[in-house]
Design a protein around this motif. Structure first.
Motif, PDB file in Angstrom:
ATOM      1  N   VAL A 163      -6.265  -1.426   0.732  1.00 44.07           N
ATOM      2  CA  VAL A 163      -6.696  -2.341  -0.333  1.00 44.07           C
ATOM      3  C   VAL A 163      -6.260  -1.791  -1.691  1.00 44.07           C
ATOM      4  O   VAL A 163      -5.675  -2.516  -2.509  1.00 44.07           O
ATOM      5  CB  VAL A 163      -8.238  -2.538  -0.312  1.00 44.07           C
ATOM      6  N   ILE A 164      -6.524  -0.513  -1.933  1.00 42.99           N
ATOM      7  CA  ILE A 164      -6.154   0.085  -3.218  1.00 42.99           C
ATOM      8  C   ILE A 164      -4.636   0.199  -3.356  1.00 42.99           C
ATOM      9  O   ILE A 164      -4.078  -0.017  -4.440  1.00 42.99           O
ATOM     10  CB  ILE A 164      -6.805   1.476  -3.404  1.00 42.99           C
ATOM     11  N   LYS A 165      -3.935   0.508  -2.266  1.00 42.73           N
ATOM     12  CA  LYS A 165      -2.469   0.541  -2.312  1.00 42.73           C
ATOM     13  C   LYS A 165      -1.925  -0.830  -2.713  1.00 42.73           C
ATOM     14  O   LYS A 165      -0.954  -0.934  -3.472  1.00 42.73           O
ATOM     15  CB  LYS A 165      -1.899   0.956  -0.955  1.00 42.73           C
ATOM     16  N   GLY A 166      -2.544  -1.871  -2.193  1.00 41.54           N
ATOM     17  CA  GLY A 166      -2.140  -3.222  -2.547  1.00 41.54           C
ATOM     18  C   GLY A 166      -2.367  -3.511  -4.022  1.00 41.54           C
ATOM     19  O   GLY A 166      -1.526  -4.131  -4.687  1.00 41.54           O
ATOM     20  N   GLU A 167      -3.489  -3.038  -4.559  1.00 42.95           N
ATOM     21  CA  GLU A 167      -3.777  -3.235  -5.980  1.00 42.95           C
ATOM     22  C   GLU A 167      -2.767  -2.486  -6.847  1.00 42.95           C
ATOM     23  O   GLU A 167      -2.332  -2.993  -7.885  1.00 42.95           O
ATOM     24  CB  GLU A 167      -5.194  -2.763  -6.297  1.00 42.95           C
ATOM     25  N   ILE A 168      -2.399  -1.289  -6.421  1.00 37.87           N
ATOM     26  CA  ILE A 168      -1.422  -0.496  -7.175  1.00 37.87           C
ATOM     27  C   ILE A 168      -0.061  -1.200  -7.183  1.00 37.87           C
ATOM     28  O   ILE A 168       0.637  -1.233  -8.205  1.00 37.87           O
ATOM     29  CB  ILE A 168      -1.303   0.926  -6.578  1.00 37.87           C
ATOM     30  N   ALA A 169       0.311  -1.781  -6.051  1.00 37.80           N
ATOM     31  CA  ALA A 169       1.621  -2.444  -5.928  1.00 37.80           C
ATOM     32  C   ALA A 169       1.642  -3.825  -6.575  1.00 37.80           C
ATOM     33  O   ALA A 169       2.725  -4.360  -6.870  1.00 37.80           O
ATOM     34  CB  ALA A 169       2.001  -2.575  -4.452  1.00 37.80           C
ATOM     35  N   PHE A 170       0.472  -4.401  -6.825  1.00 43.92           N
ATOM     36  CA  PHE A 170       0.356  -5.802  -7.231  1.00 43.92           C
ATOM     37  C   PHE A 170       1.210  -6.170  -8.447  1.00 43.92           C
ATOM     38  O   PHE A 170       1.870  -7.209  -8.470  1.00 43.92           O
ATOM     39  CB  PHE A 170      -1.115  -6.143  -7.495  1.00 43.92           C
ATOM     40  N   ASN A 171       1.220  -5.329  -9.464  1.00 40.27           N
ATOM     41  CA  ASN A 171       1.933  -5.660 -10.705  1.00 40.27           C
ATOM     42  C   ASN A 171       3.427  -5.354 -10.675  1.00 40.27           C
ATOM     43  O   ASN A 171       4.172  -5.807 -11.537  1.00 40.27           O
ATOM     44  CB  ASN A 171       1.292  -4.931 -11.891  1.00 40.27           C
ATOM     45  N   SER A 172       3.859  -4.595  -9.663  1.00 41.82           N
ATOM     46  CA  SER A 172       5.279  -4.209  -9.630  1.00 41.82           C
ATOM     47  C   SER A 172       6.042  -4.781  -8.436  1.00 41.82           C
ATOM     48  O   SER A 172       7.251  -5.015  -8.521  1.00 41.82           O
ATOM     49  CB  SER A 172       5.397  -2.683  -9.602  1.00 41.82           C
ATOM     50  N   ASN A 173       5.341  -5.011  -7.328  1.00 46.59           N
ATOM     51  CA  ASN A 173       6.013  -5.478  -6.109  1.00 46.59           C
ATOM     52  C   ASN A 173       5.036  -6.324  -5.293  1.00 46.59           C
ATOM     53  O   ASN A 173       4.312  -5.814  -4.453  1.00 46.59           O
ATOM     54  CB  ASN A 173       6.501  -4.276  -5.303  1.00 46.59           C
ATOM     55  N   LYS A 174       5.025  -7.616  -5.575  1.00 50.01           N
ATOM     56  CA  LYS A 174       4.022  -8.483  -4.971  1.00 50.01           C
ATOM     57  C   LYS A 174       4.174  -8.612  -3.449  1.00 50.01           C
ATOM     58  O   LYS A 174       3.198  -8.776  -2.728  1.00 50.01           O
ATOM     59  CB  LYS A 174       4.038  -9.854  -5.652  1.00 50.01           C
ATOM     60  N   GLU A 175       5.398  -8.534  -2.953  1.00 52.89           N
ATOM     61  CA  GLU A 175       5.594  -8.599  -1.495  1.00 52.89           C
ATOM     62  C   GLU A 175       5.016  -7.359  -0.818  1.00 52.89           C
ATOM     63  O   GLU A 175       4.411  -7.454   0.253  1.00 52.89           O
ATOM     64  CB  GLU A 175       7.088  -8.748  -1.173  1.00 52.89           C
ATOM     65  N   LEU A 176       5.221  -6.220  -1.447  1.00 50.06           N
ATOM     66  CA  LEU A 176       4.652  -4.981  -0.912  1.00 50.06           C
ATOM     67  C   LEU A 176       3.129  -5.037  -0.970  1.00 50.06           C
ATOM     68  O   LEU A 176       2.442  -4.614  -0.031  1.00 50.06           O
ATOM     69  CB  LEU A 176       5.160  -3.773  -1.700  1.00 50.06           C
ATOM     70  N   ALA A 177       2.607  -5.577  -2.069  1.00 50.03           N
ATOM     71  CA  ALA A 177       1.158  -5.722  -2.208  1.00 50.03           C
ATOM     72  C   ALA A 177       0.594  -6.578  -1.080  1.00 50.03           C
ATOM     73  O   ALA A 177      -0.422  -6.234  -0.457  1.00 50.03           O
ATOM     74  CB  ALA A 177       0.816  -6.339  -3.562  1.00 50.03           C
ATOM     75  N   LYS A 178       1.292  -7.684  -0.797  1.00 54.45           N
ATOM     76  CA  LYS A 178       0.856  -8.579   0.286  1.00 54.45           C
ATOM     77  C   LYS A 178       0.854  -7.854   1.631  1.00 54.45           C
ATOM     78  O   LYS A 178      -0.053  -8.030   2.457  1.00 54.45           O
ATOM     79  CB  LYS A 178       1.771  -9.814   0.334  1.00 54.45           C
ATOM     80  N   THR A 179       1.863  -7.033   1.839  1.00 52.92           N
ATOM     81  CA  THR A 179       1.952  -6.253   3.082  1.00 52.92           C
ATOM     82  C   THR A 179       0.741  -5.335   3.234  1.00 52.92           C
ATOM     83  O   THR A 179       0.140  -5.238   4.305  1.00 52.92           O
ATOM     84  CB  THR A 179       3.243  -5.420   3.109  1.00 52.92           C
ATOM     85  N   TYR A 180       0.380  -4.665   2.145  1.00 58.36           N
ATOM     86  CA  TYR A 180      -0.773  -3.765   2.190  1.00 58.36           C
ATOM     87  C   TYR A 180      -2.079  -4.531   2.430  1.00 58.36           C
ATOM     88  O   TYR A 180      -2.933  -4.093   3.214  1.00 58.36           O
ATOM     89  CB  TYR A 180      -0.890  -2.972   0.883  1.00 58.36           C
ATOM     90  N   PHE A 181      -2.234  -5.665   1.763  1.00 57.08           N
ATOM     91  CA  PHE A 181      -3.467  -6.439   1.930  1.00 57.08           C
ATOM     92  C   PHE A 181      -3.611  -6.958   3.365  1.00 57.08           C
ATOM     93  O   PHE A 181      -4.701  -6.937   3.946  1.00 57.08           O
ATOM     94  CB  PHE A 181      -3.522  -7.596   0.929  1.00 57.08           C
ATOM     95  N   ASN A 182      -2.505  -7.419   3.933  1.00 56.49           N
ATOM     96  CA  ASN A 182      -2.556  -7.890   5.320  1.00 56.49           C
ATOM     97  C   ASN A 182      -2.808  -6.736   6.296  1.00 56.49           C
ATOM     98  O   ASN A 182      -3.515  -6.901   7.294  1.00 56.49           O
ATOM     99  CB  ASN A 182      -1.256  -8.618   5.679  1.00 56.49           C
TER     100      ASN A 182
END
Length: 214
Positions: A163-182
């Motif tokens: 969850v936190i990895k997704g938040e960190i990635a959210f502003n720079s790489n939204k696809e990566l953020a989505k991967t972490y959230f899933n």
């Protein structure tokens, strides 16, 4: 006489066990209230309850490693209130809140040094700091990743790490953020809490971010 003493001892043990069970049920109820909190007054009520709990522990003569939860949930109530306000566009005193939350989390490590949940929450705090201070954003995110690495070494399958990895990635790489959230969602399906008093937050955060990323 021996029989009478045995009866008295049994009654004392039973009373202690009941008090302990009652205290745990009260704590479990308050944790559930915090995890479902939406309004600022709900977070305030949780913060006051857990602060009193910490004060009660500090006056006691015994300490148990399980008591880390009082310190942890006091910090969590502060952090969750800040996140809720931020998502509603009401950024408050993030640095002040973060400092107080970190103070309580230091109490966790006194009682339970290798605590993944406390390290995850510290990481969350530094993500919040990064969102509030662009000049120090990179340094704050580096610190957030440092705490996540500690958490992974202690509890690698904990879904809140992703969850936190997704938040960190959210502003720079939204696809990566989505991967972490899933990934976090999938981990929640199989991850088991160690007890009913352990943290369970994170799913609401995933739903919040995935709704934005659609």
């Amino acid at each position: 006489m021996v029989k009478k003493l045995s009866i008295i001892f049994s009654l004392v043990v039973a009373a202690y066990g009941f008090a302990q069970t009652s205290a745990e049920k009260g704590l479990e109820t308050q944790i559930a209230k915090l995890e479902s909190a939406k309004k600022s007054e709900d977070f305030q009520q949780s913060k006051e309850y857990f602060m009193k709990y910490v004060n009660t522990l500090s006056r006691g003569t015994e300490t148990k490693k399980e008591d880390w939860r009082a310190y942890y949930y006091t910090a969590l109530s502060l952090v969750r209130a800040e996140i809720s306000a931020q998502r509603q566009g009401n950024t408050q005193n993030i640095d002040g809140t973060s400092g107080l939350a970190e103070k309580y989390l230091s109490g966790v490590f006194v009682k339970n040094p290798n605590n993944a949940e406390a390290n995850i929450l510290l990481s969350q705090i530094y993500v919040l700091k990064a969102s509030n201070n662009s000049a120090d954003s990179a340094a704050h995110l580096a610190k957030a990743n440092e705490y996540l690495a500690k958490a992974e070494s202690e509890d690698k399958n904990n879904p809140r790490i992703d969850v936190i990895k997704g938040e960190i990635a959210f502003n720079s790489n939204k696809e990566l953020a989505k991967t972490y959230f899933n990934s976090a969602l999938n981990k929640f399906k199989t991850y088991s809490k160690k007890s009913n008093l352990d943290p369970n937050w994170g799913k609401e955060d995933i739903n919040y971010y995935l709704s934005i990323l659609k």
